[in-house]
Scaffold this motif. Structure first.
Motif, mmCIF file in Angstrom:
data_model
loop_
_atom_site.group_PDB
_atom_site.id
_atom_site.type_symbol
_atom_site.label_atom_id
_atom_site.label_comp_id
_atom_site.label_asym_id
_atom_site.label_seq_id
_atom_site.Cartn_x
_atom_site.Cartn_y
_atom_site.Cartn_z
ATOM 1 N N LYS A 1 -1.540 4.468 0.483
ATOM 2 C CA LYS A 1 -0.564 3.728 1.280
ATOM 3 C C LYS A 1 0.625 4.646 1.613
ATOM 4 C CE LYS A 1 -0.996 -0.486 1.653
ATOM 5 N NZ LYS A 1 -1.600 -1.295 2.709
ATOM 6 N N GLY B 1 -1.008 0.025 10.016
ATOM 7 C CA GLY B 1 -0.957 -1.418 10.237
ATOM 8 C C GLY B 1 0.243 -1.810 11.083
ATOM 9 N N ALA C 1 -13.244 -0.552 9.090
ATOM 10 C CA ALA C 1 -11.818 -0.841 9.336
ATOM 11 C C ALA C 1 -11.654 -1.817 10.488
ATOM 12 C CB ALA C 1 -11.072 0.462 9.649
ATOM 13 N N GLY D 1 -4.845 -1.489 11.226
ATOM 14 C CA GLY D 1 -4.715 -2.499 10.176
ATOM 15 C C GLY D 1 -4.462 -3.880 10.766
ATOM 16 N N SER E 1 -5.894 4.826 9.581
ATOM 17 C CA SER E 1 -6.362 3.711 8.759
ATOM 18 C C SER E 1 -6.156 4.016 7.288
ATOM 19 C CB SER E 1 -7.853 3.502 9.037
ATOM 20 O OG SER E 1 -8.436 2.622 8.111
ATOM 21 N N ASP E 2 -6.017 2.957 6.478
ATOM 22 C CA ASP E 2 -5.988 3.191 5.032
ATOM 23 C C ASP E 2 -7.216 2.530 4.393
ATOM 24 O OD1 ASP E 2 -5.337 0.560 5.253
ATOM 25 O OD2 ASP E 2 -3.497 0.648 4.077
#
Length: 373
Positions: free
Chosen positions: A300, A49, A246, A135, A193-194
């Protein structure tokens, strides 16, 4: 005087308060006051992000400025990080929520068009390995905008190109790929990406994330229908892949047309900044983010850092603005303990406003407890 000891500070941003390099810097000041002989290694991190490019610049990557359209078409300054033939490009800093003029959302028409401009800039510089941190997006356009900038033609029934934005994809009937940027054929893309959501449905890009982008129930129905049409047109099977949802479906567009491979953002960051080398010989690793909570446990940045440090046999302390996890949650995740700003300043508004001096105090406390012996 404490000497010969080494601590690695690998923290993400404290959202709404301090960027990751500022968090790390404030902690380092506090540690230096109490344990001036300890070697402090600063490694700000991110999970894909906002703040991802900052983490690479802090790790010594080159800074490339570029001008590109924001989510509503307003041109602004952006920057990406480059080393050798690899570039790290952060969606949030180009077409993210933070780039909405006056913070006003535009869920139906916001697009990823400007992100394609930055990718094209990198390709023209000879970059052939691109990491996209995805993000914080402001749009739900399925990645269509960035693909249009890269030469994909998305046409309606009259043969006209559809305008940018998610809603317009309802009118798309065919695509032409012949005009795609020629360098794309030799370029590999990684989605950092998460998020593992699919493109469509109750767990998809629109249902889960569009409310944060200002979409009401009617607008969400419009966007879901538009993305359903887009998926049929491009690659229906790809819509179900984890990560396709996402960044408003940017994952889908990048996977389906650019062949992007999705990986947890923090894993990508740690690999590319050579985190294992930074922690070699460390006595302690400190990680954290603004809020340690259930989300933290699902991939995270602090979890990635903790896993890497534990694999190297190094104890890990968490530092956060606040912690909503129990002591047993923390232990199970691999942390020795957690120190928080709310321990020092319970008022959330004051804790956020005074984050830097509070982090200096936390650093001093941390040094007293764990490093000064």
């Amino acid at each position: 005087m404490t000497s010969g000891r080494r601590v690695v500070l690998a923290l993400d941003k404290f959202k709404g308060s301090l960027a990751a390099p500022e968090v790390v810097g404030a902690l380092a000041v506090g540690i230096g006051r109490v344990a001036p002989g300890v070697e402090v290694v600063r490694v700000p991190v991110a999970d894909g992000g906002d703040g991802t490019v900052d983490a690479f610049l802090a790790a010594g990557w080159g800074r490339v400025p570029v001008r590109a359209e924001g989510p509503t078409g307003v041109v602004g300054d952006s920057v990406y990080a480059v080393r050798g033939g690899t570039a790290v490009i952060e969606l949030a800093s180009v077409v993210g929520l933070v780039r909405l003029p006056g913070g006003r959302p535009d869920p139906l028409h916001a697009s990823t068009f400007g992100l394609g401009r930055v990718i094209a800039h990198a390709l023209d510089r000879g970059v052939r390995d691109i990491v996209l941190g995805v993000g914080g997006s402001a749009s739900s356009d399925g990645g269509a905008g960035l693909l249009q900038t890269l030469g994909l033609r998305i046409l309606d029934a009259f043969g006209d190109e559809v305008v940018p934005g998610g809603a317009a994809l309802a009118r798309a009937v065919r695509v032409e790929r012949s005009g795609l940027h020629p360098a794309l054929a030799d370029t590999s893309f990684t989605l950092a990406s998460d998020v593992d959501n699919p493109l469509l449905g109750p767990h998809g890009a629109v249902s889960v994330f569009a409310p944060q982008k200002g979409a009401d129930a009617d607008q969400r129905a419009t966007l879901e229908a538009a993305l359903t049409n887009w998926a049929k047109l491009i690659d229906p099977d790809c819509a179900d892949r984890p990560g396709a949802g996402a960044a408003g479906g940017t994952g889908f567009g990048a996977m389906a047309v650019l062949g992007a491979v999705e990986r947890p953002g923090i894993d990508v960051v740690l690999d590319l900044i050579d985190f294992e080398t930074h922690i070699r010989g460390a006595d302690l690793v400190v990680t954290g983010e603004g809020s340690l909570d259930e989300q933290t446990l699902h991939g995270k940045a602090p979890m990635g850092v903790c896993a890497a440090a534990r694999a190297a046999g190094i104890p890990v302390i968490a530092v956060a603005g606040r912690c909503l996890l129990t002591e047993s949650d923390l232990r199970a995740a691999g942390f020795e303990s957690a120190l928080t700003l709310t321990d020092l300043e319970p008022d959330p508004a004051r804790s956020i406003a005074q984050a830097a001096p509070l982090l200096e105090r936390v650093g001093a406390d941390l040094a007293t407890r764990y490093l000064n012996h």
